[in-house]
Design an enzyme around this catalytic site. Structure first.
Site, short mmCIF file in Angstrom:
data_model
loop_
_atom_site.label_atom_id
_atom_site.label_comp_id
_atom_site.label_asym_id
_atom_site.label_seq_id
_atom_site.Cartn_x
_atom_site.Cartn_y
_atom_site.Cartn_z
CE LYS A 77 -3.83 2.06 2.69
NZ LYS A 77 -4.70 1.92 3.88
CB SER A 152 -8.11 3.92 3.06
OG SER A 152 -7.25 3.22 3.96
CB SER A 176 -8.57 0.87 5.75
OG SER A 176 -9.33 2.03 5.62
N1 GLN Z 1 -13.19 4.42 6.66
C1 GLN Z 1 -12.57 4.84 7.88
C2 GLN Z 1 -12.14 6.27 7.76
O1 GLN Z 1 -12.43 6.87 6.77
C3 GLN Z 1 -11.41 3.96 8.20
C4 GLN Z 1 -10.24 4.20 7.33
C5 GLN Z 1 -9.07 3.33 7.69
O2 GLN Z 1 -9.22 2.28 8.31
N2 GLN Z 1 -7.89 3.76 7.28
O3 GLN Z 1 -11.54 6.81 8.62
#
Ligand code: GLN
Length: 485
Positions: A77, A152, A176
């Site tokens: 990532k 994400s 995410s």
């Molecule tokens: N969707 C959540 C957020 O927008 C979690 C994102 C994540 O786990 N990086 O914060």
């Protein structure tokens, strides 16, 4: 060759059925041929990949490959710093950032002899649930390119689902790893907080962020976690606990395993088709000897509101370092220091990142700190306590990963609250610091859905084994290999 799991690849390399270079070229060609449809990679590191594959083949030829991962291709990532390679974090702010050092996770894979194919697309600074917040454009779900892959870590999940890489690293602050794994029909594991080093993993919300693998099977997740996990003195929250051999316990029986079903997850709000898929999975676990019982996680409905105070608060502090001075984007011809800060940040951060910084700064400001931040921290403690109680009577908690299958691109990005609710089932594990997994459990409207398994602290082995036993008995995890080009 691209259908091979990581376990298959290791067997194939050991048996000399193919070389790392052959496999690497094959996957690089697939990325070139297909990734324009998915946009799952931000950077493809062709030259470095070929060099690493050649080096791995040489080590194997000389019998000097001292790690089973030697020659296995993966992707990182783009939140993990990679020396000499752009690390953008999905942001215009870091579009020009070439990291001078490797994240500890990256170092561990390098030392194991892994081959890096490239860096995967992601929501800007890991904020999002759909991968529509990337400066590099949205990632498309390989099952249906009009739909989101989740976020994400949507690039990692999509690349694994489309058989462009057998595995990818990812991070999970509120879901995410698990949510995109669910939406793309692959397997994702968020380890216990502190299990995988955060050094060189660009910080979003430091008390919640945790790195982990996205793969096509639990067995592969066990292999990758074995490379990633371990104590790191460079990360002050890294935990000095021995790393078990996660593959060694994949043969344990599930006889007597106690599985808890939270009443709050199996409520009227649960999508009925997801519920039926989960009920079938529960039966499967019972056939394997597991015992199922209802449990309560009474503070579940407070998890999303608490998270959206704590995560923005931490992000507002973490992202203050991007000021146009030391690295990253700088606006042109600033008039003075104030202008440099405001325009650099104003021009380079996207709208969701700005929203979080504003919310977080507000929640932390004098006068509001007690009303919001300190209250959210108290809720966090109550949520953790719910799990401590639950794990007195069960070994694993089972539930859905996401409230629905993958939705259409542009369907939810106008309404932040609607998007935030995507993580309603995943956020609690981050607030409590617990390990959680998502594995494919069915197909609804031609799209994959995920089952979440949450374990007690440092019980990744138990989660991986339960998931592996389920995957030995079912074939939901293999569906993505059937849809991929
Ligand atoms: N969707 C959540 C957020 O927008 C979690 C994102 C994540 O786990 N990086 O914060």
């Amino acid at each position: 060759m691209h259908h091979n799991s990581i376990a298959d690849i290791i067997r194939g390399l050991n048996a000399k059925d193919f070389s790392s270079k052959e496999l690497t070229i094959h996957l690089l060609n697939r990325i070139e041929q297909y990734d324009s449809q998915y946009n799952s990679f931000i950077t493809v590191t062709r030259e470095q990949a070929l060099a690493a594959a050649e080096a791995a083949d040489k080590l194997r030829m000389q019998g000097n490959d001292n790690h089973l991962f030697c020659g296995v291709p993966i992707a990182h990532k783009d939140i993990f710093c990679t020396e000499g390679i752009r690390t953008s974090c999905g942001s215009k702010m870091l579009d020009n950032f070439i990291s001078p050092y490797d994240a500890s996770v990256v170092t561990r894979f390098k030392q194991a002899g892994a081959v890096l194919l490239g860096k995967t697309n992601m929501d800007e600074f890991a904020m999002g649930s759909s991968n529509e917040n990337s400066y590099y454009g949205p990632v498309k779900n390989p099952w249906d390119t009009t739909r989101v892959p989740g976020g994400s870590s949507g690039g990692s999940a999509a690349a694994v689902a489309a058989l462009l890489t057998p595995g990818a690293t990812a991070t999970d602050t509120g879901g995410s790893i698990r949510q995109p794994a669910a939406l793309c029909g692959v397997t994702g594991l968020k380890p216990t907080y502190g299990r995988v080093s955060r050094f060189g993993m660009i910080a979003f919300a430091s008390s919640l962020d945790q790195g982990g693998p996205i793969t096509r099977s639990a067995e592969d997740a066990a292999i990758m976690l074995g490379v990633m996990a371990g104590y790191d003195p460079k990360d002050s929250t890294s935990i000095n606990e021995p790393v078990p051999d996660y593959t060694a316990t994949l043969t344990d029986s599930l006889q007597g395993l106690k599985i808890g079903l939270p009443n709050e997850y199996f409520s009227k709000a649960l999508n009925p088709e997801i519920e039926s898929a989960l009920q079938l999975a529960i039966k499967e676990f019972e056939t394997m000897g597991a015992k199922v019982q209802p449990i309560g996680l009474p503070h579940t409905d407070l998890a999303v509101p608490a998270y959206y105070v704590i995560a923005p608060a931490e992000c507002s502090a973490n992202l203050s370092r991007y000021d146009g001075v030391r690295y990253g984007y700088r606006c042109s011809e600033p008039k003075n220091l104030e202008d440099l800060y405001t325009r650099s940040r104003g021009e380079a951060f996207g709208i969701e990142v700005k929203r979080r910084i504003l919310v977080g700064t507000y929640a932390l400001s004098a006068g509001y700190y007690d009303a919001y931040y300190s209250k959210a921290q108290k809720i966090r403690r109550l949520i953790k306590q719910d799990f401590v109680e639950a794990f007195k009577s069960v070994d694993i908690i089972l539930g859905p990963t996401a409230p629905s299958p993958a939705f259409s691109i542009n369907a939810k990005n106008k309404d932040p609250i609607e998007m935030y609710l995507e993580d309603i089932y995943t956020i609690s594990a981050n607030l409590a610091g617990l390990p959680g997994m998502s594995i494919p459990v069915g197909i609804v409207n031609n799209m994959p859905i995920g089952m979440q398994l949450i374990g007690n602290y440092f019980q990744e082995s138990q989660l991986l084994n339960a998931a592996h036993q389920f995957q030995l008995a079912t074939d939901w995890h293999l569906k993505t290999t059937q849809i991929a080009a």
